[in-house]
Design an enzyme around this catalytic site. Structure first.
Site, mmCIF file in Angstrom:
data_model
loop_
_atom_site.group_PDB
_atom_site.id
_atom_site.type_symbol
_atom_site.label_atom_id
_atom_site.label_comp_id
_atom_site.label_asym_id
_atom_site.label_seq_id
_atom_site.Cartn_x
_atom_site.Cartn_y
_atom_site.Cartn_z
ATOM 1 C CE1 TYR A 137 26.100 4.150 -43.263
ATOM 2 C CE2 TYR A 137 27.115 5.952 -42.041
ATOM 3 C CZ TYR A 137 26.809 4.610 -42.162
ATOM 4 O OH TYR A 137 27.208 3.726 -41.179
ATOM 5 C CB SER A 138 20.032 7.976 -45.474
ATOM 6 O OG SER A 138 20.048 8.573 -46.756
ATOM 7 C CB CYS A 176 24.837 18.075 -46.130
ATOM 8 S SG CYS A 176 26.508 18.599 -45.652
ATOM 9 N N GLY A 179 27.233 14.976 -49.279
ATOM 10 C CA GLY A 179 26.680 15.870 -50.291
ATOM 11 C C GLY A 179 25.807 15.216 -51.329
ATOM 12 C CD GLN A 202 29.517 13.205 -43.347
ATOM 13 O OE1 GLN A 202 28.990 14.176 -42.800
ATOM 14 N NE2 GLN A 202 28.983 11.987 -43.292
ATOM 15 C CB CYS A 354 20.856 -2.219 -38.412
ATOM 16 S SG CYS A 354 21.638 -1.331 -37.039
#
Length: 382
Positions: A137-138, A176, A179, A202, A354
């Site tokens: 998620y980046s 994190c 993961g 998470q 965004c």
């Protein structure tokens, strides 16, 4: 001459009857009830008054209610954010938000878990449908990729290579996620990994899926970290740290780094040091979020860590967000009954606004590589 004067007076008269929001949109080449993909389809005229009075919050909330639509929201925001909005902004309101961000620690230990509960704990099934298979998620790294899966794998490998990971090293991932980095580093670089997160879902996901790998995950605030590591990464978490805690984050990182260790900080960033958090994003998407500026990051690391490299690939976030939006739309029917139409409009607005912001270069994506150059064996000052 008289004809030209009459035309000039007519144009001035039309401008006089224009709503302030219409004037701003016109400056961005956006028409109300136009037929282009980025034009606003207005369903309630009163929405314009709300947008003028409440700006970002009014724009977002009126969209969530269905008061207006745009077929291509990303193009709408790209055009809107490319113009200078400062002359149309009520500075006192921005000033109050900015002052509050300096006076109140909105990212305190007590509030640290709020973003996990409200955003990251929406549901692992939901994020599995929207993200890549590793649930990264980046921002992806699209330099040599043509799909989301490859872009996220390229980003993870880029981080590992920048950190110079070697078998037997210990890697800490602050924030994190599900993961993705620790699992990739453990599988492909033979390192032992520790991850920390403020999201219960998470944490549960990592424990369920990566028990076969040398990975330990903790549900805790980063400020409680005390162990030492050869390398530290923080990917998409620094946006939640807040300006009052930037220095504390760097102190924690230095405390946890072995002498001559490396920290890779992957974060969204803003162009202006003194700009306040966006109120709509703060309320509906990332509570207590606060994008850092490059100067704020540099100040926080001053005399603690050395900047070895600074890499900006913010343009890649536009493409990443569009890929997430495509997956979101593709799988929405599976979640519509659970989340409802208001959530659908909120989430679509979030992803595409965004994307437009990154396309307009209104926000950036940085990878900072920071080093601890203390000789090995020198006593650590905490």
């Amino acid at each position: 001459m008289e004809s030209e004067q009459r035309q000039s007076l007519s144009a001035a008269s039309q401008r006089g009857h224009q709503h302030l929001v219409e004037e701003v949109l016109a400056e961005a080449d956006i028409r109300i009830n136009g037929d282009r993909p980025w034009d606003m389809r207005l369903h309630k005229r009163g929405a314009l008054d709300e947008i003028a009075a409440r700006q970002s919050m009014g724009l977002g909330e009126s969209y969530m209610r269905g008061d207006w639509d745009v077929p291509a929201l990303d193009q709408f925001f790209y055009r809107l954010l490319r113009i200078d909005l400062s002359e149309h902004t009520r500075f006192w309101r921005d000033g109050l938000r900015l002052l509050r961000s300096y006076l109140v620690n909105r990212q305190s230990r007590r509030r640290a878990f709020e973003v996990g509960e409200r955003h990251y704990d929406l549901g692992n099934d939901f994020y599995s449908a929207m993200l890549d298979t590793r649930l990264t998620y980046s921002c992806g790294y699209w330099k040599a990729a043509d799909n989301l899966e490859d872009a996220q794998t390229a980003k993870l490998d880029l981080i590992c290579r920048k950190l110079g990971l070697q078998p037997g090293m210990r890697l800490l991932d602050i924030g994190c996620g599900w993961g993705s980095l620790v699992s990739y580093a453990a599988e492909h670089y033979g390192v032992d990994c520790v991850g920390v997160t403020v999201s219960r879902q998470q944490c549960a996901y990592i424990e369920e899926h990566f028990g076969h790998l040398p990975i330990t995950v903790h549900l805790q605030d980063y400020r409680n970290l005390r162990q030492r590591f050869d390398r530290i990464a923080s990917v998409g978490m620094f946006e939640h740290v807040g300006r009052r805690n930037h220095r504390t984050f760097m102190q924690v990182a230095r405390r946890c780094l072995q002498p001559e260790g490396l920290l890779l900080l992957h974060t969204i960033g803003k162009n202006e040091r003194r700009s306040p958090p966006d109120p709509w994003i703060d309320k509906y998407i990332f509570p207590n979020g606060d994008l850092p500026s490059a100067g704020q990051i540099s100040d926080a690391a001053d005399d603690l860590l050395v900047c070895e490299d600074l890499h900006n690939f913010g343009c890649d976030y536009d493409r990443t967000l569009l890929a997430w939006h495509e997956n979101f739309e593709k799988h929405w029917d599976n979640f519509a009954a659970q989340y409802g139409q208001r959530f659908y409009r909120m989430w679509r607005y979030y992803l595409l606004s965004c994307a437009g912001a990154f396309r307009a270069r209104n926000v950036q994506l940085w990878q900072w590589l920071l080093s601890d150059r203390r000789p090995a064996g020198v006593a650590r000052v905490s």
